[in-house]
Write an enzyme that holds these catalytic residues in place. Sequence first.
Site, PDB file in Angstrom:
ATOM      1  N   ASP A   1     -65.954 -53.020 -49.766  1.00  0.00           N
ATOM      2  CA  ASP A   1     -67.278 -53.414 -49.235  1.00  0.00           C
ATOM      3  C   ASP A   1     -67.430 -53.395 -47.720  1.00  0.00           C
ATOM      4  O   ASP A   1     -68.558 -53.462 -47.220  1.00  0.00           O
ATOM      5  CB  ASP A   1     -67.682 -54.843 -49.670  1.00  0.00           C
ATOM      6  CG  ASP A   1     -67.810 -55.006 -51.164  1.00  0.00           C
ATOM      7  OD1 ASP A   1     -67.648 -54.011 -51.892  1.00  0.00           O
ATOM      8  OD2 ASP A   1     -68.069 -56.131 -51.606  1.00  0.00           O
TER       9      ASP A   1
ATOM     10  N   ASP B   1     -66.391 -62.931 -60.121  1.00  0.00           N
ATOM     11  CA  ASP B   1     -66.916 -62.339 -58.877  1.00  0.00           C
ATOM     12  C   ASP B   1     -67.452 -63.412 -57.940  1.00  0.00           C
ATOM     13  O   ASP B   1     -67.649 -63.148 -56.744  1.00  0.00           O
ATOM     14  CB  ASP B   1     -68.072 -61.381 -59.193  1.00  0.00           C
ATOM     15  CG  ASP B   1     -67.623 -60.203 -60.022  1.00  0.00           C
ATOM     16  OD1 ASP B   1     -66.604 -59.590 -59.671  1.00  0.00           O
ATOM     17  OD2 ASP B   1     -68.287 -59.906 -61.038  1.00  0.00           O
TER      18      ASP B   1
ATOM     19  N   SER C   1     -67.282 -64.156 -51.648  1.00  0.00           N
ATOM     20  CA  SER C   1     -65.899 -63.817 -51.306  1.00  0.00           C
ATOM     21  C   SER C   1     -65.600 -63.977 -49.827  1.00  0.00           C
ATOM     22  O   SER C   1     -64.711 -63.318 -49.290  1.00  0.00           O
ATOM     23  CB  SER C   1     -65.576 -62.388 -51.764  1.00  0.00           C
ATOM     24  OG  SER C   1     -65.413 -62.369 -53.166  1.00  0.00           O
TER      25      SER C   1
ATOM     26  N   TYR D   1     -57.399 -56.733 -48.668  1.00  0.00           N
ATOM     27  CA  TYR D   1     -58.709 -57.406 -48.672  1.00  0.00           C
ATOM     28  C   TYR D   1     -58.647 -58.734 -47.920  1.00  0.00           C
ATOM     29  O   TYR D   1     -58.565 -59.802 -48.527  1.00  0.00           O
ATOM     30  CB  TYR D   1     -59.105 -57.627 -50.145  1.00  0.00           C
ATOM     31  CG  TYR D   1     -60.538 -58.096 -50.379  1.00  0.00           C
ATOM     32  CD1 TYR D   1     -61.625 -57.425 -49.826  1.00  0.00           C
ATOM     33  CD2 TYR D   1     -60.807 -59.203 -51.194  1.00  0.00           C
ATOM     34  CE1 TYR D   1     -62.924 -57.835 -50.068  1.00  0.00           C
ATOM     35  CE2 TYR D   1     -62.111 -59.628 -51.446  1.00  0.00           C
ATOM     36  CZ  TYR D   1     -63.166 -58.940 -50.880  1.00  0.00           C
ATOM     37  OH  TYR D   1     -64.460 -59.344 -51.125  1.00  0.00           O
TER      38      TYR D   1
ATOM     39  N   ARG E   1     -64.968 -61.606 -43.762  1.00  0.00           N
ATOM     40  CA  ARG E   1     -65.041 -60.803 -44.992  1.00  0.00           C
ATOM     41  C   ARG E   1     -66.339 -61.074 -45.758  1.00  0.00           C
ATOM     42  O   ARG E   1     -66.867 -62.171 -45.705  1.00  0.00           O
ATOM     43  CB  ARG E   1     -63.834 -61.149 -45.875  1.00  0.00           C
ATOM     44  CG  ARG E   1     -63.610 -60.199 -47.012  1.00  0.00           C
ATOM     45  CD  ARG E   1     -62.340 -60.533 -47.748  1.00  0.00           C
ATOM     46  NE  ARG E   1     -62.480 -61.731 -48.566  1.00  0.00           N
ATOM     47  CZ  ARG E   1     -61.457 -62.362 -49.153  1.00  0.00           C
ATOM     48  NH1 ARG E   1     -60.227 -61.902 -49.005  1.00  0.00           N
ATOM     49  NH2 ARG E   1     -61.664 -63.423 -49.883  1.00  0.00           N
ATOM     50  N   ASP E   2     -66.789 -60.059 -46.483  1.00  0.00           N
ATOM     51  CA  ASP E   2     -67.961 -60.178 -47.368  1.00  0.00           C
ATOM     52  C   ASP E   2     -69.211 -60.590 -46.577  1.00  0.00           C
ATOM     53  O   ASP E   2     -69.928 -61.524 -46.942  1.00  0.00           O
ATOM     54  CB  ASP E   2     -67.663 -61.200 -48.487  1.00  0.00           C
ATOM     55  CG  ASP E   2     -68.425 -60.889 -49.783  1.00  0.00           C
ATOM     56  OD1 ASP E   2     -68.937 -59.757 -49.915  1.00  0.00           O
ATOM     57  OD2 ASP E   2     -68.509 -61.770 -50.650  1.00  0.00           O
TER      58      ASP E   2
HETATM   59  C1  BGC Z   1     -62.245 -62.292 -54.755  1.00  0.00           C
HETATM   60  C2  BGC Z   1     -60.748 -62.244 -54.545  1.00  0.00           C
HETATM   61  C3  BGC Z   1     -60.072 -61.759 -55.804  1.00  0.00           C
HETATM   62  C4  BGC Z   1     -60.675 -60.449 -56.265  1.00  0.00           C
HETATM   63  C5  BGC Z   1     -60.113 -59.962 -57.564  1.00  0.00           C
HETATM   64  C6  BGC Z   1     -62.740 -60.932 -55.223  1.00  0.00           C
HETATM   65  O1  BGC Z   1     -64.093 -61.010 -55.524  1.00  0.00           O
HETATM   66  O2  BGC Z   1     -62.873 -62.651 -53.567  1.00  0.00           O
HETATM   67  O3  BGC Z   1     -60.283 -63.517 -54.211  1.00  0.00           O
HETATM   68  O4  BGC Z   1     -58.703 -61.595 -55.592  1.00  0.00           O
HETATM   69  O5  BGC Z   1     -62.067 -60.570 -56.401  1.00  0.00           O
HETATM   70  O6  BGC Z   1     -60.488 -60.786 -58.622  1.00  0.00           O
END
Ligand code: BGC
Length: 396
Positions: free
Chosen positions: A169, A351, A130, A118, A123-124
């Site tokens: 995502d 989140d 995120s 990830y 990203r996101d």
């Molecule tokens: C966050 C990450 C995190 C993951 C698991 C994601 O929403 O952006 O930094 O490691 O959730 O909690």
Amino acid sequence: MKFSNSAALAFAATAIAAPSTPTLQEKPREVQAGCASAVTLDASTNVWKKYTLHANKFYRTEVEAAVAAISDSSLAAKAAKVANVGSFLWLDSIENIGKLEPALEDVPCDHILGLVIYDLPGRDCAAKASNGELAVGELSRYKTEYIDAIVKILKAHPKTAFALVIEPDSLPNLVTNSDLQTCKDSASGYRDGVAYALRNLNLPNVVMYIDAGHGGWLGWDANLKPGAQELAKAYKAAGSPKQVRGIATNVAGWNQWDLTPGEFSKASDAKYNKCQNEKLYLDNFGPALKSAGMPNHAIVDTGRNGVSGLRQEWGNWCNVNGAGFGVRPTSSTGHDLADAFVWVKPGGESDGTSDSSATRYDSFCGKSDAYQPSPEAGSWNQDYFEMLVKNAKPSF
Ligand code: BGC
């Protein structure tokens, strides 16, 4: 991380209920690392029949600290059991690749270490909570500093089994949020990056599942085929890697497995979505993937879906208030395409922040059905964790 789907979000809805045969995983921690000889995972079979998702030491440590902070002894006793549940470890930055070697030190031969890949550039792209460390255009850093570094470690540990969820995502956002400039900008990096990850992580001791959102996202009639084609395109661009088994669904999500009628099936737009629970999503998306030419078995995140009926809209993804831990990881799913129920999102990690002045504040985390206050994505939220324990279904 978030589930958005502007087009599909306009509609919205799902369903669910706890699967019938929950299996508790409460094996004592073992200290031996890996097997005596190299592991070969056959991705044409369900590896979860042979391997148990490992309770990785990072989540275990978070949970143990949380337990120590609980004064109610009966709640603390329940919370302590969460430390023994297998869950995925998120490698969400180049720095956090540093968690990988320590995490594999205590994985016994019959366990599999779950990792989430990830860190794509941009990203996101359809949310803010995120947003990652790599900017659009930094694909070469993603390849050399992130994927190559992980590949090197996995190759150095051929006696340990790994299950990977590939880039939550990302491809679903390209299907439903391509109208957003941020997703337009991220698109080519996502496609190249996912293909690069699949091609290079295709190692004998690894099985891979590409993230496919959930029923309330790619499950809309208009999204099923384009969604399957988008994923299959990445799979083929990677050279149809042998170790890809299929997809991961409901990652960090809230949808129920087989609740009937589905949670949002009374919504006026429900007629446009046949995937009112995750089981129906596999029933419909599975064949679409097959026609698009890619493997279609799945793992489904049941980490936080113990309670249904909490979201005002299907697309609400952030720290849903009232949630409870869901069915523990098990390969007894009762469904041909569902290899296993797994915990991908570590319950208790946020989140996204509810602080509206933060750079990564996303308005979804300020909605009335989102738990507040909540810290930055990935950070621990003690109160939220305790709520998940209290509301767990099955209970601890
Ligand atoms: C966050 C990450 C995190 C993951 C698991 C994601 O929403 O952006 O930094 O490691 O959730 O909690």
